[in-house]
Design a protein around this motif. Structure first.
Motif, PDB file in Angstrom:
ATOM      1  N   ARG A 151       0.204  -1.435  -0.114  1.00 13.08           N
ATOM      2  CA  ARG A 151      -0.249  -0.399  -0.198  1.00 13.08           C
ATOM      3  C   ARG A 151       0.825   0.858  -0.070  1.00 13.08           C
ATOM      4  O   ARG A 151       0.910   1.879  -0.253  1.00 13.08           O
ATOM      5  CB  ARG A 151      -1.022  -0.112   1.503  1.00 13.08           C
ATOM      6  N   LEU A 152       1.812   1.310   0.429  1.00 12.64           N
ATOM      7  CA  LEU A 152       2.884   2.332   0.925  1.00 12.64           C
ATOM      8  C   LEU A 152       4.094   2.512   0.605  1.00 12.64           C
ATOM      9  O   LEU A 152       4.773   3.896   0.402  1.00 12.64           O
ATOM     10  CB  LEU A 152       2.972   2.616   2.093  1.00 12.64           C
ATOM     11  N   GLY A 153       4.124   1.408  -0.538  1.00 12.14           N
ATOM     12  CA  GLY A 153       5.438   0.991  -0.736  1.00 12.14           C
ATOM     13  C   GLY A 153       6.782   1.320  -0.371  1.00 12.14           C
ATOM     14  O   GLY A 153       7.094   1.344   0.772  1.00 12.14           O
ATOM     15  N   GLY A 154       7.760   0.378  -0.995  1.00 11.76           N
ATOM     16  CA  GLY A 154       9.153  -0.166  -0.902  1.00 11.76           C
ATOM     17  C   GLY A 154       9.641   1.170   0.215  1.00 11.76           C
ATOM     18  O   GLY A 154      10.798   0.404   1.324  1.00 11.76           O
ATOM     19  N   ALA A 155      10.112   2.100  -0.736  1.00 15.93           N
ATOM     20  CA  ALA A 155      11.101   2.786  -0.362  1.00 15.93           C
ATOM     21  C   ALA A 155      10.797   2.982   1.216  1.00 15.93           C
ATOM     22  O   ALA A 155      11.334   4.001   1.852  1.00 15.93           O
ATOM     23  CB  ALA A 155      11.556   3.265  -1.344  1.00 15.93           C
ATOM     24  N   LYS A 156       9.116   4.102   1.152  1.00 14.09           N
ATOM     25  CA  LYS A 156       8.733   4.652   2.631  1.00 14.09           C
ATOM     26  C   LYS A 156       9.220   3.951   3.458  1.00 14.09           C
ATOM     27  O   LYS A 156       9.580   4.261   4.662  1.00 14.09           O
ATOM     28  CB  LYS A 156       7.232   4.870   2.618  1.00 14.09           C
ATOM     29  N   VAL A 157       8.116   2.481   3.553  1.00  9.04           N
ATOM     30  CA  VAL A 157       8.667   1.804   4.474  1.00  9.04           C
ATOM     31  C   VAL A 157      10.138   1.193   4.925  1.00  9.04           C
ATOM     32  O   VAL A 157      10.272   1.236   6.173  1.00  9.04           O
ATOM     33  CB  VAL A 157       7.373   0.463   4.298  1.00  9.04           C
ATOM     34  N   LEU A 158      11.067   0.928   3.908  1.00 10.17           N
ATOM     35  CA  LEU A 158      12.093   0.681   4.106  1.00 10.17           C
ATOM     36  C   LEU A 158      12.893   1.652   5.345  1.00 10.17           C
ATOM     37  O   LEU A 158      13.864   1.158   5.858  1.00 10.17           O
ATOM     38  CB  LEU A 158      12.950   0.682   3.002  1.00 10.17           C
ATOM     39  N   PRO A 205      25.310   5.860  10.841  1.00 12.93           N
ATOM     40  CA  PRO A 205      25.496   6.362   9.405  1.00 12.93           C
ATOM     41  C   PRO A 205      24.512   5.826   8.259  1.00 12.93           C
ATOM     42  O   PRO A 205      23.868   6.338   7.150  1.00 12.93           O
ATOM     43  CB  PRO A 205      26.577   5.552   8.780  1.00 12.93           C
ATOM     44  N   ALA A 206      23.629   4.313   8.398  1.00 11.07           N
ATOM     45  CA  ALA A 206      23.133   3.232   7.403  1.00 11.07           C
ATOM     46  C   ALA A 206      22.260   4.584   7.886  1.00 11.07           C
ATOM     47  O   ALA A 206      21.101   4.404   6.439  1.00 11.07           O
ATOM     48  CB  ALA A 206      23.363   1.947   7.610  1.00 11.07           C
ATOM     49  N   VAL A 207      21.571   4.331   8.547  1.00 13.09           N
ATOM     50  CA  VAL A 207      20.195   4.784   8.783  1.00 13.09           C
ATOM     51  C   VAL A 207      20.202   6.808   8.284  1.00 13.09           C
ATOM     52  O   VAL A 207      19.373   7.194   7.583  1.00 13.09           O
ATOM     53  CB  VAL A 207      19.718   5.307  10.057  1.00 13.09           C
ATOM     54  N   ILE A 208      20.938   7.688   8.137  1.00 11.46           N
ATOM     55  CA  ILE A 208      21.461   8.503   7.528  1.00 11.46           C
ATOM     56  C   ILE A 208      21.458   8.846   6.279  1.00 11.46           C
ATOM     57  O   ILE A 208      20.522   9.787   5.305  1.00 11.46           O
ATOM     58  CB  ILE A 208      22.554   9.255   8.170  1.00 11.46           C
ATOM     59  N   LEU A 209      21.716   7.882   5.379  1.00 15.87           N
ATOM     60  CA  LEU A 209      21.837   8.063   4.566  1.00 15.87           C
ATOM     61  C   LEU A 209      20.828   7.246   3.627  1.00 15.87           C
ATOM     62  O   LEU A 209      20.417   7.564   3.045  1.00 15.87           O
ATOM     63  CB  LEU A 209      23.066   5.964   3.904  1.00 15.87           C
ATOM     64  N   ALA A 210      19.853   6.409   4.383  1.00 21.70           N
ATOM     65  CA  ALA A 210      18.975   5.894   3.734  1.00 21.70           C
ATOM     66  C   ALA A 210      17.959   7.214   4.167  1.00 21.70           C
ATOM     67  O   ALA A 210      16.700   7.294   3.006  1.00 21.70           O
ATOM     68  CB  ALA A 210      18.731   4.492   5.169  1.00 21.70           C
ATOM     69  N   LEU A 211      18.024   7.927   5.162  1.00 21.85           N
ATOM     70  CA  LEU A 211      17.140   8.918   5.208  1.00 21.85           C
ATOM     71  C   LEU A 211      17.675  10.054   4.327  1.00 21.85           C
ATOM     72  O   LEU A 211      16.518  10.892   3.885  1.00 21.85           O
ATOM     73  CB  LEU A 211      16.903   9.779   6.821  1.00 21.85           C
ATOM     74  N   VAL A 212      18.806  10.279   3.615  1.00 18.85           N
ATOM     75  CA  VAL A 212      18.782  11.313   2.960  1.00 18.85           C
ATOM     76  C   VAL A 212      18.476  10.620   1.491  1.00 18.85           C
ATOM     77  O   VAL A 212      17.604  11.135   0.096  1.00 18.85           O
ATOM     78  CB  VAL A 212      20.362  11.674   2.449  1.00 18.85           C
ATOM     79  N   ILE A 213      18.513   9.227   1.176  1.00 19.01           N
ATOM     80  CA  ILE A 213      18.334   8.711   0.036  1.00 19.01           C
ATOM     81  C   ILE A 213      17.288   8.501  -0.410  1.00 19.01           C
ATOM     82  O   ILE A 213      16.206   9.004  -1.724  1.00 19.01           O
ATOM     83  CB  ILE A 213      19.073   7.243  -0.323  1.00 19.01           C
ATOM     84  N   LEU A 214      15.854   7.208   0.783  1.00 20.51           N
ATOM     85  CA  LEU A 214      15.431   7.369   0.411  1.00 20.51           C
ATOM     86  C   LEU A 214      14.024   8.035   0.204  1.00 20.51           C
ATOM     87  O   LEU A 214      14.164   9.252   1.595  1.00 20.51           O
ATOM     88  CB  LEU A 214      14.788   6.168   1.205  1.00 20.51           C
ATOM     89  N   PRO A 215      12.978   8.065   0.278  1.00 24.64           N
ATOM     90  CA  PRO A 215      11.630   9.111   0.353  1.00 24.64           C
ATOM     91  C   PRO A 215      11.409   8.588   1.507  1.00 24.64           C
ATOM     92  O   PRO A 215      11.169   7.952   2.196  1.00 24.64           O
ATOM     93  CB  PRO A 215      10.605   8.495  -0.757  1.00 24.64           C
ATOM     94  N   ARG A 216      10.981   9.851   2.753  1.00 20.44           N
ATOM     95  CA  ARG A 216      10.611  10.460   3.897  1.00 20.44           C
ATOM     96  C   ARG A 216       9.014   9.485   3.967  1.00 20.44           C
ATOM     97  O   ARG A 216       8.118   9.707   3.594  1.00 20.44           O
ATOM     98  CB  ARG A 216      10.769  11.310   4.852  1.00 20.44           C
ATOM     99  N   LEU A 217       8.831   8.575   5.265  1.00 19.41           N
ATOM    100  CA  LEU A 217       7.744   8.252   5.759  1.00 19.41           C
ATOM    101  C   LEU A 217       6.882   9.402   6.570  1.00 19.41           C
ATOM    102  O   LEU A 217       7.238   8.857   7.933  1.00 19.41           O
ATOM    103  CB  LEU A 217       7.020   7.055   6.063  1.00 19.41           C
TER     104      LEU A 217
END
Length: 189
Positions: free
Chosen positions: A28-35, A142-154
């Motif tokens: 429903r929400l998309g993989g990138a947002k949930v990730l 660092p992985a969290v920061i990278l993910a928040l920069v690259i992936l769309p935010r939920l």
């Protein structure tokens, strides 16, 4: 040892239980947002072991761990399966993810053991083991920061109604909260 083993398996059991619900939420929400939301939770997973002495709170942390790891894995697989048309390339990407994840677990465990055996960490709340869990959380940032920069935010607060609806519609009827009608699945609005 038995209690420790039971606590360690809690996360895996929770993953299996929540997988159908998480899968539908990802749909429903998309993989990138949930990730992106899952990465934040994964960074916090070691902290209950460092901060609490209560078995109940550590157990709650392991339940949360199972949920966020299920969110991450389900999201990643959806993204990996959808990113290439060639089935062999998709299988290779999934294998790469599994290999890297397994290596990360082994190397993280070995590094934590090495830190403990060399007594390189300070004593926190009476134990160097607690310091290992804090170090584990710090290494994940660092992985969290990278993910928040690259992936769309939920935006969890703004989209809480949509998230709750997706979870509610994903539950089997026997588990659905009473008094809340299950709406038929339709276009997102």
């Amino acid at each position: 040892p038995l209690l420790y083993a039971a606590l360690m398996q809690t996360s895996s059991i929770v993953r299996l239980i929540v997988l159908p619900v998480v899968g539908r939420v990802v749909d429903r929400l998309g993989g990138a947002k949930v990730l992106s939301a899952a990465f934040l939770g994964i960074a916090l997973v070691p902290l209950p072991w460092a901060m609490f002495r209560s078995i109940g709170l550590i157990l709650a942390g392991e339940v949360a761990s199972g949920i966020v790891w299920c969110m991450a894995e389900c999201s990643l697989f959806v993204l990996l399966f959808g990113c290439h048309a060639d089935p062999r390339r998709r299988a290779g990407l999934v294998a790469l993810y599994q290999s890297l994840g397994g290596m990360g677990q082994v190397l993280g465990g070995l590094f934590g053991t090495w830190l403990l055996s060399r007594e390189l960490l300070p004593v926190y709340d009476g134990s160097t083991y607690r310091a290992v869990f804090i170090a584990s959380a710090a290494v994940r940032l660092p992985a969290v920061i990278l993910a928040l920069v690259i992936l769309p935010r939920l935006n969890l607060w703004r989209q809480r109604g949509r998230i709750w609806r997706a979870v509610r519609e994903s539950l089997p009827p026997i588990l659905a909260p009473r008094g809340l009608p299950r709406s038929p699945r339709g276009p997102e609005g």
